[in-house]
Design a protein around this motif. Structure first.
Motif, PDB file in Angstrom:
ATOM      1  N   ALA A 154      11.053 -14.092   7.703  1.00  0.00           N
ATOM      2  CA  ALA A 154       9.762 -13.827   8.711  1.00  0.00           C
ATOM      3  C   ALA A 154       8.818 -14.896   8.046  1.00  0.00           C
ATOM      4  CB  ALA A 154       9.334 -12.217   8.052  1.00  0.00           C
ATOM      5  N   ASP A 155       7.548 -14.951   8.969  1.00  0.00           N
ATOM      6  CA  ASP A 155       6.699 -15.860   8.607  1.00  0.00           C
ATOM      7  C   ASP A 155       5.597 -15.067   7.604  1.00  0.00           C
ATOM      8  OD1 ASP A 155       6.779 -18.419  10.547  1.00  0.00           O
ATOM      9  OD2 ASP A 155       7.260 -16.447  11.900  1.00  0.00           O
ATOM     10  N   GLY A 156       5.690 -13.742   7.610  1.00  0.00           N
ATOM     11  CA  GLY A 156       4.847 -12.853   6.881  1.00  0.00           C
ATOM     12  C   GLY A 156       5.488 -11.604   6.592  1.00  0.00           C
ATOM     13  N   VAL A 157       5.350 -10.717   5.348  1.00  0.00           N
ATOM     14  CA  VAL A 157       5.738  -9.767   5.408  1.00  0.00           C
ATOM     15  C   VAL A 157       4.652  -8.999   4.725  1.00  0.00           C
ATOM     16  CG1 VAL A 157       7.284  -8.069   3.874  1.00  0.00           C
ATOM     17  CG2 VAL A 157       8.266 -10.196   4.930  1.00  0.00           C
ATOM     18  N   TRP A 158       4.453  -7.658   5.251  1.00  0.00           N
ATOM     19  CA  TRP A 158       3.450  -6.589   4.680  1.00  0.00           C
ATOM     20  C   TRP A 158       4.267  -5.300   3.948  1.00  0.00           C
ATOM     21  CZ3 TRP A 158       3.719  -6.615   9.892  1.00  0.00           C
ATOM     22  CH2 TRP A 158       4.098  -5.554  10.782  1.00  0.00           C
ATOM     23  N   CYS A 159       3.577  -4.653   2.993  1.00  0.00           N
ATOM     24  CA  CYS A 159       4.149  -3.506   2.620  1.00  0.00           C
ATOM     25  C   CYS A 159       2.846  -2.533   2.502  1.00  0.00           C
ATOM     26  CB  CYS A 159       4.512  -3.609   1.543  1.00  0.00           C
ATOM     27  SG  CYS A 159       3.580  -4.449  -0.132  1.00  0.00           S
ATOM     28  N   LEU A 160       3.246  -1.103   2.352  1.00  0.00           N
ATOM     29  CA  LEU A 160       1.972  -0.123   2.439  1.00  0.00           C
ATOM     30  C   LEU A 160       1.836   0.420   1.160  1.00  0.00           C
ATOM     31  CD1 LEU A 160       3.571   1.955   5.500  1.00  0.00           C
ATOM     32  CD2 LEU A 160       2.046  -0.009   5.589  1.00  0.00           C
ATOM     33  N   SER A 161       2.449  -0.195   0.021  1.00  0.00           N
ATOM     34  CA  SER A 161       2.177   0.257  -1.328  1.00  0.00           C
ATOM     35  C   SER A 161       1.938  -0.805  -2.352  1.00  0.00           C
ATOM     36  CB  SER A 161       3.519   1.075  -1.730  1.00  0.00           C
ATOM     37  OG  SER A 161       3.442   1.058  -3.200  1.00  0.00           O
TER      38      SER A 161
ATOM     39  N   ALA B  10       6.207  16.602  -2.858  1.00  0.00           N
ATOM     40  CA  ALA B  10       6.764  16.412  -4.120  1.00  0.00           C
ATOM     41  C   ALA B  10       7.917  15.342  -3.774  1.00  0.00           C
ATOM     42  CB  ALA B  10       7.619  17.565  -4.623  1.00  0.00           C
ATOM     43  N   THR B  11       7.913  14.281  -4.416  1.00  0.00           N
ATOM     44  CA  THR B  11       9.078  13.384  -4.320  1.00  0.00           C
ATOM     45  C   THR B  11       9.646  12.866  -5.641  1.00  0.00           C
ATOM     46  OG1 THR B  11       7.533  11.277  -4.603  1.00  0.00           O
ATOM     47  CG2 THR B  11       7.654  12.297  -2.411  1.00  0.00           C
ATOM     48  N   SER B  12      10.840  12.052  -5.591  1.00  0.00           N
ATOM     49  CA  SER B  12      11.343  11.602  -6.624  1.00  0.00           C
ATOM     50  C   SER B  12      10.731  10.095  -6.819  1.00  0.00           C
ATOM     51  CB  SER B  12      13.039  11.381  -6.328  1.00  0.00           C
ATOM     52  OG  SER B  12      13.135  10.594  -5.209  1.00  0.00           O
ATOM     53  N   PRO B  13      11.047   9.397  -7.863  1.00  0.00           N
ATOM     54  CA  PRO B  13      10.296   8.242  -8.031  1.00  0.00           C
ATOM     55  C   PRO B  13      10.666   7.156  -7.146  1.00  0.00           C
ATOM     56  CG  PRO B  13      11.113   9.210 -10.204  1.00  0.00           C
ATOM     57  CD  PRO B  13      11.557  10.041  -9.167  1.00  0.00           C
ATOM     58  N   ASN B  14       9.685   6.469  -6.510  1.00  0.00           N
ATOM     59  CA  ASN B  14      10.009   5.460  -5.510  1.00  0.00           C
ATOM     60  C   ASN B  14       8.766   4.503  -5.433  1.00  0.00           C
ATOM     61  OD1 ASN B  14       8.132   6.184  -2.773  1.00  0.00           O
ATOM     62  ND2 ASN B  14       8.669   7.955  -3.941  1.00  0.00           N
ATOM     63  N   LEU B  15       9.090   3.331  -4.724  1.00  0.00           N
ATOM     64  CA  LEU B  15       8.150   2.401  -4.819  1.00  0.00           C
ATOM     65  C   LEU B  15       7.041   2.432  -3.309  1.00  0.00           C
ATOM     66  CD1 LEU B  15       9.956  -0.627  -6.373  1.00  0.00           C
ATOM     67  CD2 LEU B  15       8.426   0.823  -7.397  1.00  0.00           C
ATOM     68  N   HIS B  16       7.555   2.992  -2.342  1.00  0.00           N
ATOM     69  CA  HIS B  16       6.990   2.899  -1.197  1.00  0.00           C
ATOM     70  C   HIS B  16       5.989   4.010  -0.845  1.00  0.00           C
ATOM     71  CE1 HIS B  16      10.505   5.474   0.129  1.00  0.00           C
ATOM     72  NE2 HIS B  16       9.712   5.718   1.034  1.00  0.00           N
ATOM     73  N   VAL B  17       5.666   5.022  -1.907  1.00  0.00           N
ATOM     74  CA  VAL B  17       4.815   6.044  -1.374  1.00  0.00           C
ATOM     75  C   VAL B  17       5.270   7.185  -0.452  1.00  0.00           C
ATOM     76  CG1 VAL B  17       2.687   6.781  -1.619  1.00  0.00           C
ATOM     77  CG2 VAL B  17       2.955   4.757  -2.373  1.00  0.00           C
ATOM     78  N   SER B  18       6.642   7.666  -0.708  1.00  0.00           N
ATOM     79  CA  SER B  18       7.129   8.578   0.243  1.00  0.00           C
ATOM     80  C   SER B  18       6.169   9.760   0.342  1.00  0.00           C
ATOM     81  CB  SER B  18       8.559   9.108  -0.444  1.00  0.00           C
ATOM     82  OG  SER B  18       8.760  10.241   0.232  1.00  0.00           O
ATOM     83  N   GLY B  19       6.179  10.356   1.630  1.00  0.00           N
ATOM     84  CA  GLY B  19       5.037  11.496   1.585  1.00  0.00           C
ATOM     85  C   GLY B  19       3.438  10.998   1.983  1.00  0.00           C
TER      86      GLY B  19
ATOM     87  N   VAL C  28       0.812   5.523  -5.344  1.00  0.00           N
ATOM     88  CA  VAL C  28       0.375   6.720  -4.452  1.00  0.00           C
ATOM     89  C   VAL C  28      -1.421   6.794  -4.611  1.00  0.00           C
ATOM     90  CG1 VAL C  28       0.367   8.203  -6.568  1.00  0.00           C
ATOM     91  CG2 VAL C  28       0.439   9.288  -4.278  1.00  0.00           C
ATOM     92  N   GLU C  29      -1.846   6.087  -5.789  1.00  0.00           N
ATOM     93  CA  GLU C  29      -3.167   5.770  -5.833  1.00  0.00           C
ATOM     94  C   GLU C  29      -3.865   4.963  -4.753  1.00  0.00           C
ATOM     95  OE1 GLU C  29      -4.077   5.143 -10.141  1.00  0.00           O
ATOM     96  OE2 GLU C  29      -3.772   7.184 -10.398  1.00  0.00           O
TER      97      GLU C  29
END
Length: 363
Positions: free
Chosen positions: A138-145, A252-261, A283-284
């Motif tokens: 990809a020419d660029g990638v974004w993430c939500l967390s 309620a979520t298990s530990p994750n990096l992408h902010v499930s929920g 999450v913050e």
């Protein structure tokens, strides 16, 4: 000027990629009937508001036999159109993978959602490797967390990585007045939801406040406690109405990096409802503890229950948190702001607003 920069600065329009199964045309029809938020999924039709020439393209699933004839599919043909220099935008790594197989020469910017957790958990299967390869081209990638930034920079050397904070449709999810009857709502069932902790917490809430109604939208096979009504699926409009009747919304979520929920949390905030969310990395970016809701310890039912009971016991404070949540969605965590930021990340669109064109047909 390198190839990535050249693709960014010379782009004349955006092709927003979806899986063909998403059926953007059908989504548009449901939106016109008031059934779903956003004219396109995730509100990406708003990318056109910056003056960009934007169209939706549905990509079929590339199978062993289908790959040989994939370029005959309408969505792939649209990507190959010579109508100016265009950049493709894939919301997640699954769509990016289809683009990498079906249209490998198309300039691409993509989101990364689940791949960081897959790699962190040691997954090394064909699907994970294929998605990493797709993101690396990809020419660029974004993430939500923000918690994904460093892992993605390590995983994708040489690929620009940006944070794109998520937003929801603040017009579809409207602020609702406070309610008198206590109701706790939870929704969602992705791979990182923690139904065990959720149900244990709700059992404690009902033990402390037995008059509370509890509704959970989930397909989990975990056993719900007595007094919790579980609904396998709710359409968007019905879920919006359920938020409007809620005293608080819990995730309620298990530990994750992408902010499930995050989607449920922001939809609830848009409806002016306080949220209780487990405190996982990133999450913050979305929920401010003690301001728009409360963060609880992950895997700790007592922590989740304590914060829910506090909201039930202080309706005025709960209503104030809901109002602050709504204000934050209106000011920042909405699809219009998200689209502006995504246009800046991709480097497309300026000048007067332009209407998004209809979705390209997909089969």
């Amino acid at each position: 000027m390198n190839a990535r920069t050249s693709a960014r600065t010379s782009a004349q329009g955006l092709d927003v990629l979806y899986t063909a199964e998403r059926d953007v045309t059908g989504w548009q029809q449901r939106h016109a009937r008031g059934e779903v938020p956003g004219r396109w999924p995730y509100g990406l039709d708003e990318l056109a508001a910056g003056g960009a020439d934007v169209r939706a393209v549905g990509l079929p699933e590339p199978g062993r036999l289908r790959s040989a004839v994939a370029r005959l599919a309408p969505g792939v043909a649209a990507l190959a159109s010579p109508a100016g220099r265009r950049v493709a935008v894939a919301w997640d790594e699954n769509v990016a993978h289809r683009a990498a197989v079906l249209a490998p020469r198309t300039p691409l910017h993509a989101g990364a959602i689940w791949v960081t957790d897959a790699v962190a958990r040691g997954r090394d299967d064909d699907a994970t490797r294929a998605r990493v390869r797709a993101l690396r081209r990809a020419d660029g990638v974004w993430c939500l967390s923000s918690a994904q930034l460093e892992p993605l920079e390590r995983l994708l050397p040489g690929v620009p990585v940006s944070l794109l904070r998520f937003g929801v449709d603040a017009g579809f999810f409207r602020a609702a007045p406070p309610v008198e009857r206590p109701l706790v709502v939870s929704a969602g069932g992705d791979r990182d939801r923690d139904a065990t902790t959720l149900f244990a917490a709700l059992e404690e809430v009902l033990r402390a406040r037995p008059e509370t109604e509890v509704v959970v939208q989930s397909r989990s096979t975990a056993t719900a406690p007595v007094g919790v009504r579980v609904v396998p699926h709710l359409p968007h409009a019905q879920l919006r109405d359920l938020y409007a009747r809620a005293s608080a919304v819990v995730v309620a979520t298990s530990p994750n990096l992408h902010v499930s929920g995050m989607t449920v949390a922001l939809e609830a905030m848009a409806t002016a409802r306080p949220v209780v969310v487990t405190a996982t990395p990133g999450v913050e970016d979305y929920v401010v503890d003690g301001v728009t809701g409360h963060l609880a310890r992950s895997g700790d039912p007592a922590s989740v229950a304590e914060r829910l009971v506090a909201l039930l016991d202080d309706p005025d404070a709960a209503a104030a948190a809901g109002r602050r949540g709504r204000e934050r969605v209106e000011a920042d965590l909405n699809t219009a702001r998200m689209a502006r930021d995504l246009r800046a990340i991709v480097g497309v669109g300026s000048g007067p607003a332009a209407a998004a064109v209809p979705a390209a047909p997909a089969r």
